[in-house]
Motif scaffolding. Structure first.
Motif, PDB file in Angstrom:
ATOM      1  N   THR A   1      -4.203  17.215 -11.514  1.00 52.80           N
ATOM      2  CA  THR A   1      -4.669  18.488 -10.960  1.00 52.80           C
ATOM      3  C   THR A   1      -6.126  18.412 -10.535  1.00 52.80           C
ATOM      4  OG1 THR A   1      -5.222  19.262 -13.191  1.00 52.80           O
ATOM      5  CG2 THR A   1      -3.040  19.822 -12.331  1.00 52.80           C
ATOM      6  N   ASP A   2      -6.881  17.374 -10.977  1.00 56.28           N
ATOM      7  CA  ASP A   2      -8.272  17.259 -10.559  1.00 56.28           C
ATOM      8  C   ASP A   2      -8.347  16.495  -9.246  1.00 56.28           C
ATOM      9  OD1 ASP A   2      -8.999  14.243 -11.178  1.00 56.28           O
ATOM     10  OD2 ASP A   2      -7.784  15.000 -12.841  1.00 56.28           O
ATOM     11  N   GLU A   3      -9.542  16.463  -8.643  1.00 54.23           N
ATOM     12  CA  GLU A   3      -9.704  15.897  -7.323  1.00 54.23           C
ATOM     13  C   GLU A   3     -10.178  14.448  -7.359  1.00 54.23           C
ATOM     14  OE1 GLU A   3     -12.311  18.464  -5.246  1.00 54.23           O
ATOM     15  OE2 GLU A   3     -10.866  20.108  -5.103  1.00 54.23           O
ATOM     16  N   SER A   4     -10.397  13.868  -8.522  1.00 53.37           N
ATOM     17  CA  SER A   4     -10.880  12.495  -8.593  1.00 53.37           C
ATOM     18  C   SER A   4      -9.777  11.527  -8.183  1.00 53.37           C
ATOM     19  CB  SER A   4     -11.341  12.175 -10.026  1.00 53.37           C
ATOM     20  OG  SER A   4     -10.257  12.265 -10.927  1.00 53.37           O
ATOM     21  N   VAL A   5     -10.179  10.407  -7.593  1.00 53.04           N
ATOM     22  CA  VAL A   5      -9.235   9.384  -7.163  1.00 53.04           C
ATOM     23  C   VAL A   5      -9.195   8.285  -8.211  1.00 53.04           C
ATOM     24  CG1 VAL A   5      -8.687   7.691  -5.386  1.00 53.04           C
ATOM     25  CG2 VAL A   5      -9.682   9.889  -4.748  1.00 53.04           C
ATOM     26  N   THR A   6      -8.031   7.988  -8.730  1.00 52.70           N
ATOM     27  CA  THR A   6      -7.872   6.956  -9.740  1.00 52.70           C
ATOM     28  C   THR A   6      -6.958   5.869  -9.221  1.00 52.70           C
ATOM     29  OG1 THR A   6      -5.922   7.920 -10.780  1.00 52.70           O
ATOM     30  CG2 THR A   6      -8.060   8.734 -11.522  1.00 52.70           C
ATOM     31  N   LEU A   7      -6.943   4.733  -9.927  1.00 52.05           N
ATOM     32  CA  LEU A   7      -6.069   3.638  -9.556  1.00 52.05           C
ATOM     33  C   LEU A   7      -4.620   4.078  -9.630  1.00 52.05           C
ATOM     34  CD1 LEU A   7      -5.819   0.694  -8.757  1.00 52.05           C
ATOM     35  CD2 LEU A   7      -5.824   0.084 -11.178  1.00 52.05           C
ATOM     36  N   ARG A   8      -4.303   4.956 -10.566  1.00 49.51           N
ATOM     37  CA  ARG A   8      -2.929   5.447 -10.702  1.00 49.51           C
ATOM     38  C   ARG A   8      -2.513   6.221  -9.455  1.00 49.51           C
ATOM     39  NH1 ARG A   8      -0.101  10.187 -10.270  1.00 49.51           N
ATOM     40  NH2 ARG A   8       1.771  10.150 -11.523  1.00 49.51           N
ATOM     41  N   ASP A   9      -3.414   7.082  -8.948  1.00 48.48           N
ATOM     42  CA  ASP A   9      -3.108   7.838  -7.739  1.00 48.48           C
ATOM     43  C   ASP A   9      -2.864   6.913  -6.554  1.00 48.48           C
ATOM     44  OD1 ASP A   9      -3.448  10.405  -8.909  1.00 48.48           O
ATOM     45  OD2 ASP A   9      -5.613  10.159  -8.783  1.00 48.48           O
ATOM     46  N   ILE A  10      -3.737   5.924  -6.406  1.00 50.65           N
ATOM     47  CA  ILE A  10      -3.642   4.995  -5.288  1.00 50.65           C
ATOM     48  C   ILE A  10      -2.379   4.150  -5.393  1.00 50.65           C
ATOM     49  CG2 ILE A  10      -4.746   2.993  -4.204  1.00 50.65           C
ATOM     50  CD1 ILE A  10      -7.425   4.242  -5.185  1.00 50.65           C
ATOM     51  N   SER A  11      -2.001   3.784  -6.595  1.00 42.14           N
ATOM     52  CA  SER A  11      -0.837   2.927  -6.792  1.00 42.14           C
ATOM     53  C   SER A  11       0.475   3.652  -6.526  1.00 42.14           C
ATOM     54  CB  SER A  11      -0.825   2.383  -8.226  1.00 42.14           C
ATOM     55  OG  SER A  11      -1.958   1.582  -8.477  1.00 42.14           O
ATOM     56  N   THR A  12       0.519   4.953  -6.800  1.00 37.84           N
ATOM     57  CA  THR A  12       1.786   5.675  -6.676  1.00 37.84           C
ATOM     58  C   THR A  12       1.913   6.467  -5.388  1.00 37.84           C
ATOM     59  OG1 THR A  12       0.856   7.545  -7.920  1.00 37.84           O
ATOM     60  CG2 THR A  12       2.094   5.889  -9.159  1.00 37.84           C
ATOM     61  N   ARG A  13       0.831   6.610  -4.643  1.00 37.13           N
ATOM     62  CA  ARG A  13       0.892   7.359  -3.394  1.00 37.13           C
ATOM     63  C   ARG A  13       0.373   6.487  -2.254  1.00 37.13           C
ATOM     64  NH1 ARG A  13      -2.089  12.950  -4.347  1.00 37.13           N
ATOM     65  NH2 ARG A  13      -3.705  11.510  -5.046  1.00 37.13           N
ATOM     66  N   LEU A  14       1.027   6.571  -1.113  1.00 36.44           N
ATOM     67  CA  LEU A  14       0.664   5.741   0.020  1.00 36.44           C
ATOM     68  C   LEU A  14       0.829   6.558   1.290  1.00 36.44           C
ATOM     69  CD1 LEU A  14      -0.210   2.747   0.064  1.00 36.44           C
ATOM     70  CD2 LEU A  14       2.102   2.185   0.810  1.00 36.44           C
ATOM     71  N   GLY A  15      -0.204   6.555   2.128  1.00 39.27           N
ATOM     72  CA  GLY A  15      -0.128   7.265   3.394  1.00 39.27           C
ATOM     73  C   GLY A  15       0.756   6.535   4.387  1.00 39.27           C
ATOM     74  N   ALA A  16       1.087   7.216   5.473  1.00 40.24           N
ATOM     75  CA  ALA A  16       1.994   6.640   6.470  1.00 40.24           C
ATOM     76  C   ALA A  16       1.412   5.385   7.110  1.00 40.24           C
ATOM     77  CB  ALA A  16       2.316   7.681   7.542  1.00 40.24           C
ATOM     78  N   LYS A  17       0.125   5.427   7.474  1.00 43.55           N
ATOM     79  CA  LYS A  17      -0.490   4.253   8.098  1.00 43.55           C
ATOM     80  C   LYS A  17      -0.522   3.086   7.117  1.00 43.55           C
ATOM     81  CE  LYS A  17      -4.742   2.455  10.141  1.00 43.55           C
ATOM     82  NZ  LYS A  17      -6.144   2.741  10.529  1.00 43.55           N
ATOM     83  N   GLU A  18      -0.898   3.356   5.868  1.00 39.79           N
ATOM     84  CA  GLU A  18      -0.950   2.298   4.871  1.00 39.79           C
ATOM     85  C   GLU A  18       0.428   1.686   4.637  1.00 39.79           C
ATOM     86  OE1 GLU A  18      -2.365   5.224   4.572  1.00 39.79           O
ATOM     87  OE2 GLU A  18      -4.493   4.665   4.634  1.00 39.79           O
ATOM     88  N   ALA A  19       1.471   2.509   4.698  1.00 42.12           N
ATOM     89  CA  ALA A  19       2.829   2.004   4.515  1.00 42.12           C
ATOM     90  C   ALA A  19       3.202   1.029   5.626  1.00 42.12           C
ATOM     91  CB  ALA A  19       3.834   3.161   4.475  1.00 42.12           C
ATOM     92  N   VAL A  20       2.789   1.334   6.859  1.00 42.63           N
ATOM     93  CA  VAL A  20       3.055   0.425   7.979  1.00 42.63           C
ATOM     94  C   VAL A  20       2.330  -0.904   7.767  1.00 42.63           C
ATOM     95  CG1 VAL A  20       2.741   0.064  10.452  1.00 42.63           C
ATOM     96  CG2 VAL A  20       3.436   2.304   9.610  1.00 42.63           C
ATOM     97  N   LEU A  21       1.079  -0.829   7.334  1.00 44.23           N
ATOM     98  CA  LEU A  21       0.308  -2.045   7.098  1.00 44.23           C
ATOM     99  C   LEU A  21       0.892  -2.857   5.950  1.00 44.23           C
ATOM    100  CD1 LEU A  21      -3.320  -0.597   7.428  1.00 44.23           C
ATOM    101  CD2 LEU A  21      -1.941  -1.726   9.172  1.00 44.23           C
ATOM    102  N   ARG A  22       1.369  -2.180   4.910  1.00 48.38           N
ATOM    103  CA  ARG A  22       1.947  -2.880   3.773  1.00 48.38           C
ATOM    104  C   ARG A  22       3.227  -3.611   4.156  1.00 48.38           C
ATOM    105  NH1 ARG A  22       0.653  -0.947  -1.544  1.00 48.38           N
ATOM    106  NH2 ARG A  22      -1.594  -0.543  -1.575  1.00 48.38           N
ATOM    107  N   ASP A  23       4.020  -3.041   5.060  1.00 43.62           N
ATOM    108  CA  ASP A  23       5.263  -3.694   5.469  1.00 43.62           C
ATOM    109  C   ASP A  23       4.990  -5.097   6.006  1.00 43.62           C
ATOM    110  OD1 ASP A  23       6.891  -1.632   4.730  1.00 43.62           O
ATOM    111  OD2 ASP A  23       7.048  -0.740   6.727  1.00 43.62           O
TER     112      ASP A  23
END
Length: 259
Positions: free
Chosen positions: A12-34
């Motif tokens: 619920t807070d606005e800080s960015v953690t490794l957990r957030d980054i690991s479990t959520r991926l934007g559309a552009k990042e998903a294309v790059l990851r493929d």
């Protein structure tokens, strides 16, 4: 592929953690990851002692060996999913409980990191150990590399961000203050990462290129441009400028005296 609509953050807070980054991926990042995953699968399966996927396509009757693979920092399990689809057995390890739960649909997955590898119930014999975009997050990458080497696998595949990747040069020219990643604490060029691997006890077999990214935009427009540029960024530019690829992807084996 994983249904990203099922992946939500409970924070619920606005800080960015490794957990957030690991479990959520934007559309552009998903294309790059493929693109990244495709190259990683090729690096894992196209070792000097194994037939390539290309050989299988040209000869459907060819029996390819099934590899036993460990993915350290497996995240949500995308690479495990790709390796399973290629007919290999993959075990995952990750420090984030949410990622472990997500990755378990693709194989045995354990909670832990490099420092707990010796105590985890891993396969006794491993053909390949892979770790993608993890070492730049840890406090002591040299120690982590040595801990992975102690597993005694035949080959290892590591991927880390390339400090010289083209998108950083584009940002520098345009004066963008945007950080590459909020949790990166290390970065390397190819010669520097090669030196680190040799110090840890590895012998480099081959380098692989994923994508030379030239699109600095994000959001919906950035995603559309990235898709349009894919043929250029994934085929032509990596051949012309391999040192500017987004990731340093290296295939290696234990150095002499350690095999």
């Amino acid at each position: 592929m994983i249904d990203l609509s099922m992946v939500t953050s409970t924070r619920t807070d606005e800080s960015v953690t490794l957990r957030d980054i690991s479990t959520r991926l934007g559309a552009k990042e998903a294309v790059l990851r493929d693109c990244l995953y495709a190259v990683l699968v090729r690096a894992v399966t196209d070792g000097t002692e194994h037939k390539s996927t290309h050989d299988k396509l040209s000869n459907p009757d060819l029996q390819l060996p099934t590899l036993s693979v460990l993915d350290i920092g497996c995240g949500r399990g995308e690479l495990m999913q790709h390796l399973n689809a290629a007919g290999h057995t993959c075990v995952g390890v990750d420090v984030e409980p949410d990622c472990v739960e997500l990755a378990r649909q693709f194989g045995d997955t354990h909670l832990g990191g490099f420092d707990s590898l010796a105590s985890l119930p891993l396969p006794e014999s491993l053909d390949v150990v892979v770790s993608s975009h993890v070492l730049e997050h840890v406090d002591e990458p040299l120690t982590c590399l040595r801990q992975a080497l102690a597993l005694g696998a035949e080959r290892y595949v590591f991927a880390v961000p390339n400090v010289l990747r083209s998108i950083r040069l584009v940002r520098a020219v345009t004066g963008s203050p945007r950080a590459d990643h909020p949790t990166h604490v290390f970065g390397w060029t190819r010669p520097e990462f090669n030196a680190l691997l040799e110090r840890a006890g590895y012998e480099v077999i081959a380098w692989h290129q994923d994508r030379v990214t030239i699109n600095p935009l994000s959001g919906k427009i950035g995603t559309q441009i990235t898709r349009l540029l894919s043929p250029l960024e994934t085929r032509l530019l990596p051949k012309l400028f391999p040192m500017l690829s987004s990731s340093l992807i290296v295939e290696c084996r234990p150095g002499k005296g350690r095999q």
